[in-house]
Design a protein around this motif. Structure first.
Motif, PDB file in Angstrom:
ATOM      1  N   GLN A  13      79.037  36.303  13.119  1.00 31.97           N
ATOM      2  CA  GLN A  13      77.610  36.228  13.389  1.00 31.97           C
ATOM      3  C   GLN A  13      76.898  35.390  12.328  1.00 31.97           C
ATOM      4  O   GLN A  13      77.062  35.603  11.131  1.00 31.97           O
ATOM      5  CB  GLN A  13      77.005  37.629  13.401  1.00 31.97           C
ATOM      6  CG  GLN A  13      75.492  37.664  13.530  1.00 31.97           C
ATOM      7  CD  GLN A  13      74.990  37.171  14.875  1.00 31.97           C
ATOM      8  OE1 GLN A  13      75.306  37.767  15.893  1.00 31.97           O
ATOM      9  NE2 GLN A  13      74.227  36.080  14.888  1.00 31.97           N
ATOM     10  N   PHE A  14      76.135  34.386  12.784  1.00 26.69           N
ATOM     11  CA  PHE A  14      75.277  33.634  11.875  1.00 26.69           C
ATOM     12  C   PHE A  14      73.922  34.317  11.817  1.00 26.69           C
ATOM     13  O   PHE A  14      73.426  34.824  12.839  1.00 26.69           O
ATOM     14  CB  PHE A  14      75.113  32.194  12.367  1.00 26.69           C
ATOM     15  CG  PHE A  14      76.286  31.301  12.062  1.00 26.69           C
ATOM     16  CD1 PHE A  14      76.179  30.290  11.115  1.00 26.69           C
ATOM     17  CD2 PHE A  14      77.502  31.475  12.706  1.00 26.69           C
ATOM     18  CE1 PHE A  14      77.257  29.463  10.820  1.00 26.69           C
ATOM     19  CE2 PHE A  14      78.579  30.669  12.428  1.00 26.69           C
ATOM     20  CZ  PHE A  14      78.467  29.651  11.476  1.00 26.69           C
ATOM     21  N   LYS A  15      73.310  34.340  10.656  1.00 24.01           N
ATOM     22  CA  LYS A  15      72.005  34.968  10.486  1.00 24.01           C
ATOM     23  C   LYS A  15      71.013  33.980   9.903  1.00 24.01           C
ATOM     24  O   LYS A  15      71.351  33.143   9.082  1.00 24.01           O
ATOM     25  CB  LYS A  15      72.119  36.208   9.592  1.00 24.01           C
ATOM     26  CG  LYS A  15      72.916  37.350  10.227  1.00 24.01           C
ATOM     27  CD  LYS A  15      72.925  38.579   9.339  1.00 24.01           C
ATOM     28  CE  LYS A  15      73.692  39.730   9.998  1.00 24.01           C
ATOM     29  NZ  LYS A  15      73.713  40.950   9.147  1.00 24.01           N
ATOM     30  N   GLY A  16      69.767  34.108  10.327  1.00 26.81           N
ATOM     31  CA  GLY A  16      68.711  33.223   9.858  1.00 26.81           C
ATOM     32  C   GLY A  16      67.594  33.182  10.867  1.00 26.81           C
ATOM     33  O   GLY A  16      67.583  33.937  11.849  1.00 26.81           O
ATOM     34  N   ASP A  17      66.622  32.258  10.664  1.00 31.88           N
ATOM     35  CA  ASP A  17      65.490  32.193  11.590  1.00 31.88           C
ATOM     36  C   ASP A  17      65.791  31.378  12.837  1.00 31.88           C
ATOM     37  O   ASP A  17      65.017  31.369  13.798  1.00 31.88           O
ATOM     38  CB  ASP A  17      64.252  31.641  10.879  1.00 31.88           C
ATOM     39  CG  ASP A  17      64.432  30.205  10.378  1.00 31.88           C
ATOM     40  OD1 ASP A  17      65.450  29.561  10.725  1.00 31.88           O
ATOM     41  OD2 ASP A  17      63.557  29.735   9.639  1.00 31.88           O
ATOM     42  N   GLY A  18      66.933  30.671  12.856  1.00 30.55           N
ATOM     43  CA  GLY A  18      67.312  29.885  14.019  1.00 30.55           C
ATOM     44  C   GLY A  18      66.671  28.515  14.076  1.00 30.55           C
ATOM     45  O   GLY A  18      67.084  27.662  14.867  1.00 30.55           O
ATOM     46  N   TYR A  19      65.669  28.299  13.249  1.00 29.02           N
ATOM     47  CA  TYR A  19      64.952  27.017  13.258  1.00 29.02           C
ATOM     48  C   TYR A  19      65.341  26.137  12.073  1.00 29.02           C
ATOM     49  O   TYR A  19      65.710  24.978  12.234  1.00 29.02           O
ATOM     50  CB  TYR A  19      63.439  27.263  13.258  1.00 29.02           C
ATOM     51  CG  TYR A  19      62.946  27.930  14.520  1.00 29.02           C
ATOM     52  CD1 TYR A  19      62.576  27.179  15.627  1.00 29.02           C
ATOM     53  CD2 TYR A  19      62.861  29.312  14.597  1.00 29.02           C
ATOM     54  CE1 TYR A  19      62.136  27.786  16.793  1.00 29.02           C
ATOM     55  CE2 TYR A  19      62.422  29.941  15.756  1.00 29.02           C
ATOM     56  CZ  TYR A  19      62.063  29.168  16.853  1.00 29.02           C
ATOM     57  OH  TYR A  19      61.633  29.776  18.005  1.00 29.02           O
ATOM     58  N   THR A  20      65.265  26.743  10.885  1.00 25.18           N
ATOM     59  CA  THR A  20      65.582  25.959   9.689  1.00 25.18           C
ATOM     60  C   THR A  20      66.919  26.334   9.078  1.00 25.18           C
ATOM     61  O   THR A  20      67.517  25.540   8.352  1.00 25.18           O
ATOM     62  CB  THR A  20      64.480  26.142   8.621  1.00 25.18           C
ATOM     63  OG1 THR A  20      64.378  27.535   8.293  1.00 25.18           O
ATOM     64  CG2 THR A  20      63.140  25.642   9.151  1.00 25.18           C
ATOM     65  N   SER A  21      67.396  27.549   9.348  1.00 20.06           N
ATOM     66  CA  SER A  21      68.674  27.948   8.746  1.00 20.06           C
ATOM     67  C   SER A  21      69.391  28.999   9.559  1.00 20.06           C
ATOM     68  O   SER A  21      68.783  29.828  10.233  1.00 20.06           O
ATOM     69  CB  SER A  21      68.441  28.490   7.321  1.00 20.06           C
ATOM     70  OG  SER A  21      67.780  29.740   7.377  1.00 20.06           O
ATOM     71  N   CYS A  22      70.716  28.928   9.503  1.00 19.89           N
ATOM     72  CA  CYS A  22      71.614  29.941  10.045  1.00 19.89           C
ATOM     73  C   CYS A  22      72.822  29.973   9.119  1.00 19.89           C
ATOM     74  O   CYS A  22      73.432  28.917   8.862  1.00 19.89           O
ATOM     75  CB  CYS A  22      72.061  29.596  11.477  1.00 19.89           C
ATOM     76  SG  CYS A  22      70.818  29.849  12.750  1.00 19.89           S
ATOM     77  N   VAL A  23      73.172  31.140   8.616  1.00 21.67           N
ATOM     78  CA  VAL A  23      74.275  31.266   7.665  1.00 21.67           C
ATOM     79  C   VAL A  23      75.284  32.265   8.208  1.00 21.67           C
ATOM     80  O   VAL A  23      74.909  33.354   8.663  1.00 21.67           O
ATOM     81  CB  VAL A  23      73.759  31.727   6.285  1.00 21.67           C
ATOM     82  CG1 VAL A  23      74.923  31.902   5.317  1.00 21.67           C
ATOM     83  CG2 VAL A  23      72.741  30.742   5.735  1.00 21.67           C
ATOM     84  N   ALA A  24      76.564  31.878   8.167  1.00 19.75           N
ATOM     85  CA  ALA A  24      77.629  32.778   8.622  1.00 19.75           C
ATOM     86  C   ALA A  24      77.624  34.045   7.782  1.00 19.75           C
ATOM     87  O   ALA A  24      77.463  33.997   6.567  1.00 19.75           O
ATOM     88  CB  ALA A  24      78.974  32.089   8.539  1.00 19.75           C
ATOM     89  N   SER A  25      77.798  35.205   8.439  1.00 16.87           N
ATOM     90  CA  SER A  25      77.718  36.475   7.730  1.00 16.87           C
ATOM     91  C   SER A  25      78.856  37.390   8.150  1.00 16.87           C
ATOM     92  O   SER A  25      79.290  37.372   9.302  1.00 16.87           O
ATOM     93  CB  SER A  25      76.373  37.150   8.036  1.00 16.87           C
ATOM     94  OG  SER A  25      76.283  38.408   7.430  1.00 16.87           O
ATOM     95  N   GLY A  26      79.349  38.207   7.184  1.00 15.23           N
ATOM     96  CA  GLY A  26      80.366  39.197   7.499  1.00 15.23           C
ATOM     97  C   GLY A  26      81.780  38.657   7.394  1.00 15.23           C
ATOM     98  O   GLY A  26      82.007  37.477   7.104  1.00 15.23           O
ATOM     99  N   PRO A  27      82.766  39.519   7.639  1.00 15.58           N
ATOM    100  CA  PRO A  27      84.182  39.121   7.544  1.00 15.58           C
ATOM    101  C   PRO A  27      84.487  37.930   8.449  1.00 15.58           C
ATOM    102  O   PRO A  27      84.002  37.839   9.572  1.00 15.58           O
ATOM    103  CB  PRO A  27      84.917  40.383   8.018  1.00 15.58           C
ATOM    104  CG  PRO A  27      83.977  41.508   7.753  1.00 15.58           C
ATOM    105  CD  PRO A  27      82.616  40.947   7.980  1.00 15.58           C
ATOM    106  N   GLY A  28      85.302  37.039   7.902  1.00  9.77           N
ATOM    107  CA  GLY A  28      85.701  35.864   8.669  1.00  9.77           C
ATOM    108  C   GLY A  28      84.763  34.689   8.526  1.00  9.77           C
ATOM    109  O   GLY A  28      85.025  33.597   9.032  1.00  9.77           O
TER     110      GLY A  28
END
Length: 541
Positions: free
Chosen positions: A458-473
């Motif tokens: 799962q990527f996390k962020g605002d969807g507009y300026t950033s998305c960062v991979a999160s969690g195992p893997g």
């Protein structure tokens, strides 16, 4: 056939249509969408507009654009290329909604000419001070069929007074921005969408029949997914006419009707001396209704779609296979109870009402917010008549608009109803071009910027300026957005594969872990590599 006979036939066919019009009382309902002017302030506000009965309305969504009123070809009856006019929006600009005047040619032709010139939508200004009407497509002929089926932009009629306001603002140098909104064009009273298709088994009535047959085949898969999942309740319907009492024993009525003139259909070839008769169509329509009823009793109403599509393929009129024998073979192949279907159909020679067809004639009359059904084909969604092209993606949008937002089934988020906004500058959403990962997702309501899930990460962020991979893997996906570098054949990374999701420079390095990590001492690269491998192995178990 002699002239007098043809004249009688034509008069009778016309009479049947007239009788049908009297039967349904002629209550036609205009389906509307909202048009909101956002600028200039002088005409800001919300207005009703009538959805065109062709093209593809953006059911469930909305569109913003700038209104353009051409200096030449104001009625849009000629190609705009002849005047050197293009409505294609420049990169970064809002799309152009072309305003044209009513008159001199078919509504559909105006929209077709504007579409070819790059218009994103068309508004037609009425030239009569009257209540809004539905812009219908003309009866298809060789001149019009080539463009009616290919109109892909939405259109709407605005009343004369509002049209004059738009023209005045544009001529005064104002930029007129509007928002066309179809989100409330289909009501959504509960978590299930109910829809009905008024159809016909006749496959020899020209372009409209061809379009209907093609739609049923294309839409079958989506319809069955929705029905099996309990998301929709579908009901097929068939229009019939009745023969005037004075003509029930005439040759014409006997060939077009069953049950002594109570249920009739026009002759498929419009010629009583050749081919199939109208009563053949009535009987197959009745059979298809009974197929649905019997399938529904066994909790498998979606089998209707199988029967209708199989019958189209296996029993066409052109091959002289449109008959009971062929229909029975299709019924058997689908495992339906033939005896129950025949019992449901009743006796076509009886001088009495057929309960199934009587119910259909009653259903043709409009009830509540729905208008009378007077034309074929007609689609009704949540008791509102659908306007627009009978095409899989367009109809799916209308059905999906019948669900409350966030409750739509997955088929509503499939490629069949994508708006393709992500193709233009990635819809303004975040994108990782190196890994070809984007937060832009097309839906029937328009694009959304939503951080994705990639290979279970799962990527996390605002969807507009950033998305960062999160969690195992996460380190397997673009190094989790962290710094990484190859030095003398050894790969170093600041990504730590844990739930925290932070980037941390490996031992022996310093930096922010995202943009850079620099060697902080004279430790040999081989030792740094061992330290880095040890940390990663420990964190990954």
């Amino acid at each position: 056939m002699g002239f007098s006979t043809r004249l009688k036939v034509a008069n009778l066919l016309g009479f049947l249509v007239l009788i049908f019009t009297e039967l349904v009382s002629g209550r036609f309902v205009v389906e509307k969408n909202s048009l909101r002017v956002t600028s200039p302030d002088s005409i800001k506000g919300t207005h009703d507009s009538a959805i065109g009965n062709f093209g593809i309305p953006q059911y469930g969504g909305s569109m913003a654009g700038t209104v353009v009123y051409p200096k030449d070809n104001k009625k849009g009856c000629k190609s705009f290329d002849d005047f050197g006019i293009s409505f294609k929006a420049k990169p970064g600009a809002m799309p152009n909604f072309v305003l044209v005047d009513r008159g001199d040619c078919f509504f559909a032709l105006k929209v077709w000419n504007a579409q070819n010139a790059g218009a994103a939508a068309v508004l037609v200004a009425d030239d009569i001070a009257e209540a809004l009407i539905t812009m219908d497509s003309p009866e298809e002929d060789h001149a019009s069929e080539k463009y009616i089926a290919n109109i892909t932009i939405p259109s709407a009629l605005v009343d004369k007074s509002f049209g004059e306001q738009l023209k005045k603002a544009i001529s005064g140098g104002d930029m007129v921005n509007v928002n066309l909104d179809w989100r409330e064009a289909v009501p959504h009273p509960d978590d299930r969408v109910e829809y009905e298709l008024w159809t016909n088994s006749n496959d020899e009535c020209g372009v409209k029949c061809d379009m209907l047959m093609e739609f049923v085949k294309d839409f079958k898969g989506a319809a069955q997914i929705l029905e099996k999942g309990g998301y929709t309740q579908f009901t097929p319907h068939y229009i019939t006419w009745y023969c005037p009492q004075a003509f029930t024993i005439s040759k014409q009525c006997k060939s077009q009707c069953i049950n002594h003139g109570r249920y009739c259909a026009p002759d498929p070839e419009q010629d009583f001396s050749i081919g199939y008769e109208g009563k053949d169509v009535v009987l197959e329509n009745l059979r298809q209704l009974c197929v649905f009823k019997v399938a529904n009793e066994t909790k498998k109403p979606w089998v209707w779609w199988d029967y209708v599509t199989d019958f189209q393929i296996r029993c066409p009129m052109k091959e002289k296979k449109y008959n009971k024998e062929c229909a029975d073979n299709v019924i058997r192949s689908l495992g339906l109870d033939l005896k129950k279907i025949e019992k449901c159909m009743g006796d076509p020679e009886a001088d009495s009402d057929n309960p199934v067809l009587k119910e259909e004639q009653d259903a043709q009359v409009g009830k509540g917010s729905r208008g009378d059904v007077t034309i074929l084909p007609t689609l009704v969604v949540n008791n509102r008549q659908y306007r627009g092209k009978l095409e899989k993606g367009a109809v799916l949008k209308a059905l999906c608009a019948g669900f409350e937002e966030t409750t739509e089934p997955s088929v509503c988020l499939s490629g069949d109803v994508e708006t393709n906004e992500c193709l233009d500058n990635n819809g303004g959403c975040w994108i990782d071009k190196t890994a070809n990962i984007t937060a832009c997702k097309d839906t029937f309501r328009g694009r959304v910027c939503e951080c994705p899930v990639v290979n279970g990460v799962q990527f996390k962020g605002d969807g507009y300026t950033s998305c960062v991979a999160s969690g195992p893997g996460r380190c397997k996906i673009s190094n989790g957005g962290c710094w990484h570098e190859n030095r003398n054949g050894i790969t170093f990374t600041a990504c730590v594969d844990d739930d925290v999701g932070k980037c941390k420079c490996p031992p022996g390095f310093k930096g922010d872990g995202v943009k850079s990590c620099d060697v902080c001492n004279a430790t040999p690269l081989s030792d740094l590599a061992l330290n880095s491998l040890y940390i990663q192995s420990f964190m990954s178990g």
